[in-house]
Write a protein that holds these residues in place. Structure first.
Motif, PDB file in Angstrom:
ATOM      1  N   ILE A 115       0.856  -1.199   0.000  1.00  0.00           N
ATOM      2  CA  ILE A 115       0.000   0.000   0.000  1.00  0.00           C
ATOM      3  C   ILE A 115       0.886   1.240   0.000  1.00  0.00           C
ATOM      4  O   ILE A 115       1.323   1.733   1.043  1.00  0.00           O
ATOM      5  CB  ILE A 115      -0.954  -0.022   1.209  1.00  0.00           C
ATOM      6  CG1 ILE A 115      -1.654  -1.381   1.301  1.00  0.00           C
ATOM      7  CG2 ILE A 115      -1.992   1.098   1.080  1.00  0.00           C
ATOM      8  CD1 ILE A 115      -2.472  -1.576   2.560  1.00  0.00           C
ATOM      9  N   ASN A 116       1.123   1.767  -1.182  1.00  0.00           N
ATOM     10  CA  ASN A 116       2.088   2.842  -1.388  1.00  0.00           C
ATOM     11  C   ASN A 116       1.557   4.226  -1.064  1.00  0.00           C
ATOM     12  O   ASN A 116       2.321   5.193  -1.025  1.00  0.00           O
ATOM     13  CB  ASN A 116       2.557   2.841  -2.847  1.00  0.00           C
ATOM     14  CG  ASN A 116       1.379   2.977  -3.808  1.00  0.00           C
ATOM     15  OD1 ASN A 116       0.534   2.088  -3.872  1.00  0.00           O
ATOM     16  ND2 ASN A 116       1.318   4.079  -4.539  1.00  0.00           N
ATOM     17  N   PRO A 137       4.999   4.993   5.410  1.00  0.00           N
ATOM     18  CA  PRO A 137       4.488   6.215   6.040  1.00  0.00           C
ATOM     19  C   PRO A 137       3.406   6.937   5.239  1.00  0.00           C
ATOM     20  O   PRO A 137       2.564   7.635   5.820  1.00  0.00           O
ATOM     21  CB  PRO A 137       5.750   7.079   6.174  1.00  0.00           C
ATOM     22  CG  PRO A 137       6.855   6.085   6.317  1.00  0.00           C
ATOM     23  CD  PRO A 137       6.478   4.952   5.405  1.00  0.00           C
ATOM     24  N   GLU A 138       3.395   6.767   3.925  1.00  0.00           N
ATOM     25  CA  GLU A 138       2.379   7.431   3.094  1.00  0.00           C
ATOM     26  C   GLU A 138       1.043   6.693   3.070  1.00  0.00           C
ATOM     27  O   GLU A 138       0.055   7.198   2.531  1.00  0.00           O
ATOM     28  CB  GLU A 138       2.897   7.567   1.657  1.00  0.00           C
ATOM     29  CG  GLU A 138       3.989   8.611   1.471  1.00  0.00           C
ATOM     30  CD  GLU A 138       5.334   8.158   2.010  1.00  0.00           C
ATOM     31  OE1 GLU A 138       6.126   9.024   2.414  1.00  0.00           O
ATOM     32  OE2 GLU A 138       5.594   6.943   2.044  1.00  0.00           O
ATOM     33  N   GLU A 197      10.969   3.584   0.861  1.00  0.00           N
ATOM     34  CA  GLU A 197      11.863   2.971  -0.121  1.00  0.00           C
ATOM     35  C   GLU A 197      11.969   1.456   0.047  1.00  0.00           C
ATOM     36  O   GLU A 197      12.462   0.762  -0.848  1.00  0.00           O
ATOM     37  CB  GLU A 197      13.259   3.603  -0.039  1.00  0.00           C
ATOM     38  CG  GLU A 197      13.998   3.359   1.260  1.00  0.00           C
ATOM     39  CD  GLU A 197      13.670   4.365   2.364  1.00  0.00           C
ATOM     40  OE1 GLU A 197      14.422   4.379   3.356  1.00  0.00           O
ATOM     41  OE2 GLU A 197      12.689   5.119   2.210  1.00  0.00           O
ATOM     42  N   GLU A 198      11.493   0.940   1.161  1.00  0.00           N
ATOM     43  CA  GLU A 198      11.561  -0.499   1.403  1.00  0.00           C
ATOM     44  C   GLU A 198      10.233  -1.210   1.142  1.00  0.00           C
ATOM     45  O   GLU A 198      10.158  -2.431   1.308  1.00  0.00           O
ATOM     46  CB  GLU A 198      12.011  -0.765   2.846  1.00  0.00           C
ATOM     47  CG  GLU A 198      13.428  -0.306   3.139  1.00  0.00           C
ATOM     48  CD  GLU A 198      13.851  -0.596   4.571  1.00  0.00           C
ATOM     49  OE1 GLU A 198      13.188  -1.424   5.228  1.00  0.00           O
ATOM     50  OE2 GLU A 198      14.826   0.025   5.033  1.00  0.00           O
ATOM     51  N   LEU A 199       9.200  -0.451   0.744  1.00  0.00           N
ATOM     52  CA  LEU A 199       7.871  -1.053   0.593  1.00  0.00           C
ATOM     53  C   LEU A 199       7.872  -2.195  -0.413  1.00  0.00           C
ATOM     54  O   LEU A 199       7.478  -3.328  -0.095  1.00  0.00           O
ATOM     55  CB  LEU A 199       6.845   0.008   0.180  1.00  0.00           C
ATOM     56  CG  LEU A 199       5.434  -0.531  -0.064  1.00  0.00           C
ATOM     57  CD1 LEU A 199       4.835  -1.105   1.208  1.00  0.00           C
ATOM     58  CD2 LEU A 199       4.535   0.566  -0.632  1.00  0.00           C
TER      59      LEU A 199
END
Length: 271
Positions: A115-116, A137-138, A197-199
């Motif tokens: 979930i970006n 976080p987004e 960046e790790e999603l």
């Protein structure tokens, strides 16, 4: 391997038994209505169920949003899914947005939602149709239908309470409030929360861990988990015994046992 389907508003890739479906309509925040994304999702699931080269599906969105759900401008104008008589709208829901929960409930491989960004309304429900949800976080989610004077017409009332329990599902559905990433993790909407960046790397890491297991075993385990949600224990045990009998006769089972005893990495072939 059957050919990867050509999609209209999404990208589909296959690498090392992991399929990645990326919604590609950032111009409308990856809305599910007013785009071809409903058909893209259903076509992807139908392909995966026929293709034995896929063990896991990862779903994510391009751009800032995972999916904004229904197109509110279409609601205002009475276009597309939202136009016509009550009877016509009912049929459009049944053959439109409701195709997604039926497809994802019937998919034969595990699904991971990466979930970006915002996942709102039907976009949020789509996340809850997946087996695993990873956030960043987004990530921002909400069962927001009530704010527009409508109800979760895509099966959200069925899926959400299976993720967070009835009481929390009732609160989220009846208030329509938005939930930020930290709270989503606290109330079990997310399994993990990772830096932005790790999603995708983390989601793909989990996917590849699953894809490294015996392919038929993965599919049978997924079917068993879904069946367990709706079956009595005795019936589930009967189904488990039948699946186990099949498993014991598979080459991948014998390979797994031999590799365990030999202290080496197994080589599974899907047989």
């Amino acid at each position: 391997m059957s050919s990867i389907p050509q999609l209209t508003d999404a990208r589909l890739e296959l690498d090392q038994r992991v399929a990645t479906l990326t919604f590609d309509r950032d111009d409308v925040r990856n809305a599910l209505t007013g785009t071809a994304l409903i058909d893209d999702i259903v076509d992807t699931v139908n392909w995966i169920n026929r293709c034995e080269d896929v063990s896991v599906l990862v779903i994510t969105g391009a751009g800032k949003a995972f999916s904004s759900g229904g197109n509110v401008k279409e609601m205002r104008d009475g276009n597309g899914l939202f136009g016509g008589t009550p009877a016509a709208i009912q049929e459009q829901y049944r053959h439109g947005i409701q195709s997604i929960p039926l497809a994802l409930e019937g998919i034969e491989v595990p699904t991971i939602a990466a979930i970006n960004g915002a996942a709102i309304g039907a976009g949020f429900d789509l996340c809850n149709m997946c087996d695993i949800r990873i956030g960043c976080p987004e990530t921002l989610v909400g069962e927001t239908f009530i704010n527009l004077g409508i109800i979760p017409g895509d099966g959200g009332a069925w899926f959400l309470q299976r993720v967070v329990g009835y009481q929390r599902a009732a609160e989220l559905t009846l208030t329509g409030r938005l939930v930020k990433a930290d709270e989503a993790l606290d109330i079990n909407l997310l399994m993990e929360l990772v830096p932005t960046e790790e999603l995708m790397p983390r989601s793909l890491e989990i996917a590849r861990q699953i894809a490294a297991k015996p392919p038929r075993g993965v599919r049978m385990s997924k079917r068993l988990l879904k069946a367990a949600q709706r079956m009595e224990l005795k019936d589930l045990l009967d189904m488990s015994a039948s699946m186990q009998a099949i498993s014991h006769q598979m080459d991948d089972h014998r390979e797994a046992v031999e590799a365990f005893l030999d202290k080496r990495k197994p080589e599974f072939k899907g047989d």
